[in-house]
Scaffold this active site. Structure first.
Site, PDB file in Angstrom:
ATOM      1  N   VAL A 101       0.842  -1.199   0.000  1.00  7.82           N
ATOM      2  CA  VAL A 101       0.000   0.000   0.000  1.00  7.82           C
ATOM      3  C   VAL A 101       0.880   1.254   0.000  1.00  7.82           C
ATOM      4  CG1 VAL A 101      -2.048  -1.015   1.073  1.00  7.82           C
ATOM      5  CG2 VAL A 101      -0.194  -0.138   2.527  1.00  7.82           C
ATOM      6  N   ARG A 129       4.055   2.544  -2.532  1.00  8.33           N
ATOM      7  CA  ARG A 129       4.140   3.050  -3.894  1.00  8.33           C
ATOM      8  C   ARG A 129       4.480   1.894  -4.830  1.00  8.33           C
ATOM      9  NH1 ARG A 129       1.531   6.777  -2.753  1.00  8.33           N
ATOM     10  NH2 ARG A 129       1.963   8.996  -2.985  1.00  8.33           N
ATOM     11  N   ASP A 180      -2.261  -2.536  -4.053  1.00 11.42           N
ATOM     12  CA  ASP A 180      -3.152  -1.387  -4.208  1.00 11.42           C
ATOM     13  C   ASP A 180      -2.484  -0.291  -5.029  1.00 11.42           C
ATOM     14  OD1 ASP A 180      -5.650   0.037  -3.534  1.00 11.42           O
ATOM     15  OD2 ASP A 180      -4.326   1.374  -2.406  1.00 11.42           O
ATOM     16  N   GLU A 190      -0.006   3.532 -13.325  1.00 11.53           N
ATOM     17  CA  GLU A 190      -1.422   3.612 -12.979  1.00 11.53           C
ATOM     18  C   GLU A 190      -2.128   4.554 -13.948  1.00 11.53           C
ATOM     19  OE1 GLU A 190      -1.858   4.665  -8.866  1.00 11.53           O
ATOM     20  OE2 GLU A 190      -0.617   3.012  -8.163  1.00 11.53           O
ATOM     21  N   HIS A 202      -5.634   1.646  -6.264  1.00 13.58           N
ATOM     22  CA  HIS A 202      -5.082   2.734  -5.448  1.00 13.58           C
ATOM     23  C   HIS A 202      -6.197   3.407  -4.650  1.00 13.58           C
ATOM     24  CE1 HIS A 202      -1.486   5.722  -5.286  1.00 13.58           C
ATOM     25  NE2 HIS A 202      -2.110   5.650  -4.115  1.00 13.58           N
ATOM     26  N   SER A 210      -6.880   2.324  -1.129  1.00 14.62           N
ATOM     27  CA  SER A 210      -6.847   1.865   0.263  1.00 14.62           C
ATOM     28  C   SER A 210      -7.113   2.978   1.267  1.00 14.62           C
ATOM     29  CB  SER A 210      -5.502   1.198   0.569  1.00 14.62           C
ATOM     30  OG  SER A 210      -4.430   2.106   0.387  1.00 14.62           O
TER      31      SER A 210
END
Length: 324
Positions: A231, A233, A257, A262, A281, A283
């Protein structure tokens, strides 16, 4: 820092726009996208990186001339905006420390419980209308290695402790008398901790020292029962190495996550890796999180306007807010 009564606040990103009602009559708020950022930076006193997924600030920060004296990012990480020029000058950088810690800790705890209790298997068997009794893992007494001793890592560790999990917290340097965890291990201790871990949680900031921290060698050190969660990077993890570890049953399961790129492309092999949970992404994103981010910025703006020290000041050399 002298008191301010009128200034220009430049906001990068507006989808959706932040609610900055408390700045009315006190500041001129200007919204910009990436294409106009370079032209507008010299006109701004303050820059709010509302779109914290953008690399535009890092790529376009001026090496000389007028520029904002304070940059605030609506994220915990600052790796997307720190450039050599921004690090070198005297512009103050602050982050969103305090908003995401508990939501992320709850998210991680949810993943850990779901993996231990095989919720995915129950959902799949229900879909197939199959009654298949299984035994699942008891969490109490298992061991977690949480990498990242900042507020997010500490919140994760505290939440896991409440579940009866033993927690080894790993930070940049050792702290032998931590009031909650007893001891914070130095980064150099990680290799010795991994072989004993049931859970490995990555919540570290992205720096040159942590980039690629979890690669083939790290996964090889984990026991086959280990579950891995990131969680932090995306670039902290070698995704190809993780894929190989999961497909080869080198570790039991994983959850990501955050990703190197991205959004995750539809052609990414990660979508189909067995025993890998993929989330976009999210969380730390609970209901009302954007309002909390806007309130936090406005609270800090009150301090800036009054000439008071700002909260959440990032050590630009380290790349995060130091733990005090």
């Amino acid at each position: 820092m002298s008191a301010r009564t009128d200034c220009t606040v430049l906001v990068l990103g507006s989808d959706p726009p932040p609610k900055l009602d408390r700045l009315a009559g006190r500041a001129r708020v200007v919204f910009t996208d990436e294409t106009a950022l370079s032209d507008r930076l010299p006109t701004a006193d303050v820059l709010l990186a509302w779109d914290f997924t953008s690399d535009a600030i890092r790529e376009r920060w001026p090496e000389s001339g007028p520029r904002p004296r304070w940059v605030h990012t609506a994220s915990a990480g600052v790796d997307r905006l720190l450039s050599p020029a921004l690090i070198a000058d005297d512009t103050v950088v602050t982050n969103a420390r305090g908003v995401f810690e508990q939501p992320i800790a709850e998210y991680v705890a949810g993943l850990v419980i779901a993996m231990a209790k095989d919720f995915y298997g129950s959902w799949e068997l229900q879909r197939q209308r199959r009654w298949q009794h299984r035994e699942t893992l008891r969490l109490a007494g298992t061991r977690a290695v949480v990498v990242g001793s900042g507020p997010i890592g500490r919140a994760i560790g505290t939440t896991l402790l409440a579940l009866g999990v033993r927690v080894d917290l790993v930070g940049r340097r050792e702290r032998p008398e931590d009031p909650r965890f007893g001891r914070v291990h130095a980064a150099g201790a990680l290799n010795g901790l991994l072989p004993h871990a049931d859970w490995v949680i990555c919540a570290a900031p992205l720096t040159e020292e942590t980039r690629g921290l979890f690669g083939a060698a790290a996964f090889a050190r984990m026991p086959r029962r280990a579950r891995f969660v990131n969680v932090g990077r995306g670039p902290l993890v070698d995704e190809a190495a993780l894929e190989a570890a999961l497909r080869g049953w080198r570790i039991a399961a994983a959850a990501l996550d955050v990703f190197e790129r991205e959004p995750l492309g539809t052609d990414s092999p990660l979508w189909d890796v067995p025993h890998l949970v993929v989330s976009p992404h999210m969380s730390g994103d609970t209901l009302g999180w954007r309002d909390a981010l806007a309130d936090q910025f406005q609270d800090n703006f009150d301090r800036w306007a009054a000439g008071e020290p700002l909260l959440n000041v990032v050590d630009k050399q380290l790349g995060y807010v130091p733990v005090t």
